[in-house]
Scaffold this active site. Structure first.
Site, PDB file in Angstrom:
ATOM      1  N   ARG A 172       0.829  -1.205   0.000  1.00  0.00           N
ATOM      2  CA  ARG A 172       0.000   0.000   0.000  1.00  0.00           C
ATOM      3  C   ARG A 172       0.865   1.258   0.000  1.00  0.00           C
ATOM      4  NH1 ARG A 172      -2.192  -3.831  -0.949  1.00  0.00           N
ATOM      5  NH2 ARG A 172      -4.099  -4.736  -0.083  1.00  0.00           N
ATOM      6  N   SER A 245     -11.982  -1.232   2.219  1.00  0.00           N
ATOM      7  CA  SER A 245     -11.227  -1.449   3.452  1.00  0.00           C
ATOM      8  C   SER A 245     -10.666  -0.124   3.960  1.00  0.00           C
ATOM      9  CB  SER A 245     -10.090  -2.441   3.209  1.00  0.00           C
ATOM     10  OG  SER A 245     -10.594  -3.697   2.821  1.00  0.00           O
ATOM     11  N   GLU A 342      -6.225   3.250   5.287  1.00  0.00           N
ATOM     12  CA  GLU A 342      -5.862   3.132   3.871  1.00  0.00           C
ATOM     13  C   GLU A 342      -6.207   4.400   3.104  1.00  0.00           C
ATOM     14  OE1 GLU A 342      -6.518  -0.069   1.303  1.00  0.00           O
ATOM     15  OE2 GLU A 342      -6.178  -1.628   2.800  1.00  0.00           O
TER      16      GLU A 342
END
EC number: 1.3.1.98
Length: 350
Positions: A172, A245, A342
């Protein structure tokens, strides 16, 4: 609201952003710049209204939480061209504009007989956003298939081509996330194989394939299995505001994980991306702290998936952010594990 329209771009003043973020929170852009042809980008950025303003790039707004009005200018890429630009014996290079819908690209690649992206089906967002977070799901990440990222380098005022190594792709993470003020992604080239070993590490995918009667699976079958799973577990942003998410799965040293497992013997652990690290399930941690399905006003956690923060109607970005902070604090207090979001938080600090 005043508009300025030039060849390849348009600038709008006081533009509402509710339709441009998947949480569907209210926010307003002082200036909204829509770019249809990347070649026009330097001219557009030099417009006097925005030349010295902060810049926020929004794809489909599926990886941001607007906790307030963004300062300066919001930039949206509208170039949505997709093509195979090179054929080889065992792979092909596919180029897609930054404005292309990500799931549409996955389907396009499968229709062309190419594989690699099937585990990433139905992830919300655009092609231009995919390298920033190095999007991943079900054991795959897009960085494994990125050939070149085409971007405008604002520091040097020129277009550049960055190969996968130069993109510094991690879990990520990427150079684009590390230097958000420098690069504006205009297109991505993908190296996609004709035949790729299917990634069936997740039991849920294997079980879904079995229920589909697709034991001898093809890439298209895996994509359909992923679509089925995501549609069951994740709310449709068009129906219920969310950004998928919300928290990253924590990566921790194996020694710390061993200590946690000694106290919490049922804690699931997965291999990390690097030696000496393991990965915890953020969803499991959140559920154990009692947040799954919890709702306060119009802010809540999905009853189907503990990682998904949802807006049931009129929750503000600030309310959703406060809710998420309290989730993370409860996990920290119980497990001494720090959760990181995120989505990019705009208009406030995490």
């Amino acid at each position: 609201m005043s508009d300025t329209t030039q060849v390849g771009w348009q600038l709008s003043e006081h533009a509402p952003l509710r339709a441009l973020n998947t949480f569907h929170v209210e926010a307003t852009a002082r200036w909204l710049l829509s770019v249809h042809t990347p070649e026009a980008l330097p001219q557009a950025l030099a417009a006097p209204e925005i030349a010295d303003q902060p810049l926020l790039v929004l794809g489909s707004g599926s990886n941001v939480l607007l906790a307030g009005d963004p300062p300066g200018c919001v930039l949206c890429f509208e170039n949505r061209d997709t093509a195979i630009i090179a054929h080889h014996a065992d792979h092909a290079i596919v180029r897609a504009g930054a404005g292309v819908n990500w799931h549409a690209l996955v389907l396009y690649s499968l229709q062309q007989g190419l594989s690699g992206l099937e585990n990433l089906a139905l992830i919300p967002g655009t092609v231009g956003a995919c390298p920033i977070q190095n999007i991943g799901a079900y054991g795959a990440q897009v960085g494994d298939f990125i050939h070149v990222v085409e971007a405008f380098d604002r520091h040097h005022q020129q277009f550049v081509r960055l190969d996968a190594a130069a993109c510094a792709l991690g879990y990520r993470d990427s150079v684009f996330k590390q230097q958000p003020e420098r690069y504006l992604i205009v297109a991505v080239e993908f190296n996609l194989p004709l035949l790729c070993e299917l990634r069936l590490d997740y039991a849920g995918i294997r079980e879904e394939l079995a229920s589909m009667g697709a034991e001898l699976a093809r890439a298209a079958d895996v994509a359909q299995a992923v679509i089925n799973i995501r549609q069951r577990k994740l709310p449709d942003p068009d129906v219920l505001g969310n950004a998928g998410s919300f928290f990253k799965n924590p990566l921790l040293p194996n020694e710390q994980i061993a200590a946690l497992q000694a106290s919490f013997t049922d804690m699931p652990v997965y291999p990390g991306e690097h030696a000496g690290l393991g990965k915890l399930s953020a969803a499991w941690l959140i559920e154990q702290c009692g947040w799954k399905g919890r709702r306060e006003g119009d802010a809540g956690v999905s009853p189907e998936h503990a990682l998904v923060l949802v807006n049931y109607g009129t929750a503000s970005g600030a309310q959703l952010l406060d809710f998420a902070r309290r989730i993370a604090e409860s996990v920290r207090e119980r497990y001494s594990v720090i959760l990181e979001p995120e989505p990019r938080i705009i208009g406030a600090h995490w």
